[in-house]
Design a protein around this motif. Structure first.
Motif, PDB file in Angstrom:
ATOM      1  N   UNK A  77     -46.427  33.553  32.131  1.00  0.00           N
ATOM      2  CA  UNK A  77     -45.011  33.881  31.955  1.00  0.00           C
ATOM      3  C   UNK A  77     -44.871  35.063  31.002  1.00  0.00           C
ATOM      4  N   UNK A  78     -45.694  35.061  29.952  1.00  0.00           N
ATOM      5  CA  UNK A  78     -45.645  36.129  28.963  1.00  0.00           C
ATOM      6  C   UNK A  78     -45.994  37.462  29.635  1.00  0.00           C
ATOM      7  N   UNK A  79     -47.043  37.426  30.450  1.00  0.00           N
ATOM      8  CA  UNK A  79     -47.498  38.658  31.112  1.00  0.00           C
ATOM      9  C   UNK A  79     -46.441  39.197  32.077  1.00  0.00           C
ATOM     10  N   UNK A  80     -45.620  38.300  32.621  1.00  0.00           N
ATOM     11  CA  UNK A  80     -44.620  38.745  33.594  1.00  0.00           C
ATOM     12  C   UNK A  80     -43.430  39.443  32.932  1.00  0.00           C
ATOM     13  N   UNK A 126     -38.801  39.143  27.657  1.00  0.00           N
ATOM     14  CA  UNK A 126     -38.070  40.322  27.158  1.00  0.00           C
ATOM     15  C   UNK A 126     -36.568  40.098  27.283  1.00  0.00           C
ATOM     16  N   UNK A 127     -36.157  39.527  28.436  1.00  0.00           N
ATOM     17  CA  UNK A 127     -34.734  39.268  28.658  1.00  0.00           C
ATOM     18  C   UNK A 127     -34.291  37.962  28.022  1.00  0.00           C
ATOM     19  N   UNK A 128     -35.228  37.049  27.926  1.00  0.00           N
ATOM     20  CA  UNK A 128     -34.851  35.715  27.455  1.00  0.00           C
ATOM     21  C   UNK A 128     -35.718  35.292  26.276  1.00  0.00           C
ATOM     22  N   UNK A 129     -35.604  36.013  25.164  1.00  0.00           N
ATOM     23  CA  UNK A 129     -36.472  35.709  24.018  1.00  0.00           C
ATOM     24  C   UNK A 129     -36.243  34.300  23.471  1.00  0.00           C
ATOM     25  N   UNK A 130     -35.031  33.783  23.685  1.00  0.00           N
ATOM     26  CA  UNK A 130     -34.721  32.455  23.143  1.00  0.00           C
ATOM     27  C   UNK A 130     -35.557  31.356  23.780  1.00  0.00           C
TER      28      UNK A 130
END
Lengths: 293, 441
Positions: B360-363, B367-371
């Protein structure tokens, strides 16, 4: 010729009694005896290890200051709920008994809250008095009253008393109204002719004639506050803050269901049962003498 | 042959064809406590699993709230009718673990069923909570969350605070709360839901302070609570009590009932579960974000790592090997990387395996959903220590009530913070001692 009003022999009376007895045994004596048995055990939730510990569960209860506190809370809670719900219901019933226009609507509206489940009643009151969401709570705060049942034990107690009272008024109202309507009009009329004023008529004639109803309601109300109010307490305060609204029955519920402390919870329910039997006995022994049927 | 009998024949043949695979199928009962969108997730997972193979059929059954589901499982076990899989919230872990014979440890079941199973594949902060002190995984992590600090960006702007720089430490948080109060948020500067989880359990782990001996109860039921001896606990509780007086901190109750105070805009800083996300997204009419929980800078090594909330799947004891084989297959299915990725990004639950998190991190999803990453960063902040693996106390449900009671009596001035802390520990220990006796055998 005289008809026999009773049966000869024992067979038919026993047969007729049997269904009632069977139901009582299955739904009351058996579970009650299970509770007594359980109160002597120390057991994990799954029942995989069980030890017989005699009266240890009881000893622990008496050593627990929280239990004494729950006892005092129950005394305060039940006194206020009984006094408020009986007196307010009586007042409403007397008013509804008069020949007024729209009395039927008035009566129907008063009976409605009885159809509300205790937990729902609790939620309704929390909606009104939650310190941050409740409309009425905001009103109180804007008047400068620091209303906060989340932390103030007295506020929390007041809130559960109000909710429990509100819930019971309809029931009491219904019985008081029926009681009032069965009082013969001629008696009242005679008193009017004698020149007795309304207040005097009420206290010397109506109230004594209502005494069987009042006594019945007192017994029912005490059973209600002791056993039927944990839904309200659970939804309104959850026993808090710091145990200020934890009553005996709520403690049974939270220790047994939430805490899986079955032995302790069973011991509490046995004690509670004894207390209510005792209270009921006292009521029948002493208060019932003042009742004229 | 008449048309009628031909139809009858074909109907019979059809019924037989339909029935025979069903007869060979082993049914697996899964009792859970998830509602709404989360219930859909459970149903979808079961359907996907059932469609993926023919031998087993997972049947999910909703059993009410977390405590209700646990109680239903206990009652069913006592009646000899336990389901195969029982979802239990993290608070019930101690109760489940000590019920020897009532449960089948997951590591044991996976091995016996011959399923590939590597405990190291799971995020240690998650698997650690459900493992013994020796590292044997007892239950299967399912939906996990952690505690984060939600904050109201609009309120921060109004109070002259930088909405992109949320407070990191407790002193900074209290300072920010005071400024927010001055800017009109006078009913509550900062607050939290789940009072004992926030101010005892997470607090201990985040500051690397033990709550008790015996690895917070994980190494034995004879653990003795001692967190009242930590000066930092006393400092935190004293601060809360002091700030409650003018509502810079305002208590919001034992459960998550008070969460509405954040979404309504009453409390601009609010510590609660990362699972609050769906509710915030749906109801908050202001710009919001979340950040890691605050810490006290003087604590050595703080922040450590947070501990998890949520629930895991327990396998009940006394079932047939064939059934366990099905459960094991289902658990492998759940741990699959792509399935975890989907579960995490769609539901907001934490990914339970390292591989899923990395993917998920690599995708670039965060960035959009840091929360959605905040709770994972907290959990993986540092390798868990004995103080931050989690806790394992029997009767924890009751113990939490006692903890709440004592905190409440400090906040409303009935007791000093010191006396309340001491009582929280002493009463907790009484319950542990009683539980120890039932769990010892």
């Amino acid at each position: 010729m005289q008809k026999n009003a009773y049966f000869k022999g024992l067979t038919i009376p026993f047969l007729l009694l049997l269904p009632q007895l069977a139901i009582t045994i299955v739904f009351f004596y058996w579970p009650a005896s299970q509770a007594v048995w359980q109160s002597f055990l120390l057991e994990d939730a799954f029942g995989t290890s069980t030890q017989f510990v005699w009266f240890e569960n009881y000893q622990m209860l008496f050593a627990d200051p929280g239990y004494l506190k729950a006892f005092i809370n129950t005394a305060i809670f039940s006194t206020f709920v009984c006094v408020f719900s009986l007196s307010i219901a009586l007042l409403f019933a007397v008013m509804a008994d008069r020949q007024i226009r729209g009395a039927e609507i008035y009566k129907t509206l008063l009976i409605w809250p009885y159809a509300v489940a205790p937990a729902i009643a609790g939620v309704l009151w929390i909606f009104m008095f939650d310190p941050s969401l409740g409309m009425l709570a905001r009103g109180l705060q804007s008047l400068g009253i620091p209303w906060n049942p989340r932390l103030n034990g007295n506020h929390a107690m007041l809130l559960v008393i109000l909710a429990a009272t509100w819930k019971q008024i309809s029931y009491n109202f219904l019985f008081f109204l029926a009681g009032l309507q069965s009082i013969p009009k001629s008696v009242i009329e005679a008193a009017v002719i004698d020149g007795a004023r309304p207040m005097r008529r009420f206290w010397t004639i109506v109230f004594p004639l209502l005494s069987p109803t009042t006594f019945f309601l007192l017994v029912v109300n005490i059973v209600y506050v002791f056993f039927d109010t944990f839904g309200i307490i659970d939804t309104v305060t959850g026993g808090g803050p710091s145990g200020a609204t934890e009553t005996l029955v709520y403690k049974v519920f939270s220790d047994g269901k939430g805490g899986s402390n079955l032995g302790g919870s069973a011991a509490q329910s046995v004690l509670l049962l004894i207390m209510v039997i005792g209270l009921t006995a006292v009521q029948f022994r002493f208060i019932e003498r003042k009742v004229s049927y | 042959m008449s048309i009628k009998s031909r139809i009858l024949m074909s109907v019979a043949a059809f019924a037989l064809a339909g029935a025979s695979p069903a007869l060979a199928q082993t049914e697996i009962q899964w009792w859970h406590a998830l509602t709404g969108a989360n219930n859909d997730v459970v149903v979808k997972l079961s359907e996907d699993f059932n469609a993926s193979q023919k031998d087993y059929k997972v049947v999910p059954v909703y059993k009410g709230s977390y405590p209700d589901t646990l109680n239903a499982g206990i009652a069913a076990f006592r009646a000899g009718q336990a389901p195969h899989i029982l979802q239990v919230f993290e608070v019930g872990t101690g109760t489940m673990m000590s019920a020897k014979g009532a449960i089948k440890p997951v590591h044991e079941m996976m091995k016996e069923a011959g399923e590939k199973f590597d405990p190291a594949a799971y995020l240690p902060a998650i698997s650690g909570y459900y493992s013994t002190a020796k590292g044997e995984m007892l239950s299967m992590p399912f939906n996990s969350s952690s505690m984060v600090m939600w904050y109201n960006k609009d309120a921060f702007k109004k109070a002259g605070l930088d909405p992109e720089k949320p407070p990191k430490t407790w002193p900074e948080t209290f300072e920010a709360a005071k400024k927010l109060k001055a800017a009109g948020y006078d009913k509550c500067g900062v607050s939290n839901a789940w009072a004992p989880w926030a101010n005892i359990e997470q607090f201990g782990a985040w500051h690397n302070i033990p709550l008790s001996t015996k690895v917070n109860g994980m190494a034995g039921a004879d653990a003795v609570m001692n967190f009242n001896q930590s000066p930092l606990f006393l400092k935190h509780w004293t601060n809360l009590v002091e700030l409650q007086k003018d509502k810079t901190y305002d208590y919001s109750g034992r459960t998550n009932n008070g969460e509405g105070r954040f979404t309504s805009g009453e409390c601009p800083i609010f510590l609660t579960s990362s699972g609050f996300f769906g509710n915030v997204r749906a109801n908050a009419k202001f710009d919001w974000a979340n950040a890691a929980m605050p810490y006290y800078p003087e604590a050595a090594g703080a922040p450590q790592n947070s501990i998890i909330g949520g629930a895991s799947l327990w396998v009940m004891g006394g079932k047939k090997p064939a059934e366990y084989k099905g459960v094991a297959k289902f658990f492998s299915f759940l741990s699959d990387v792509d399935r975890q990725v989907k579960l995490h990004t769609e539901s907001g639950y934490l990914p339970i395996t390292k591989a899923a998190y990395e993917k998920v991190k690599a995708s670039g999803f965060y960035k959009d959903k840091p929360y959605l990453e905040t709770p994972i960063l907290e959990l993986t902040n540092k390798p868990p220590t004995d103080n931050s693996k989690g806790l394992r106390y029997g009767s924890l449900v009751q113990i939490r009530d006692v903890w709440s009671e004592e905190l409440e009596s400090a906040l409303n001035g009935q007791k000093t913070p010191k006396a309340a802390l001491d009582a929280a520990v002493e009463r907790g220990n009484q319950m542990l001692r009683q539980f120890e006796r039932t769990a010892a055998r």
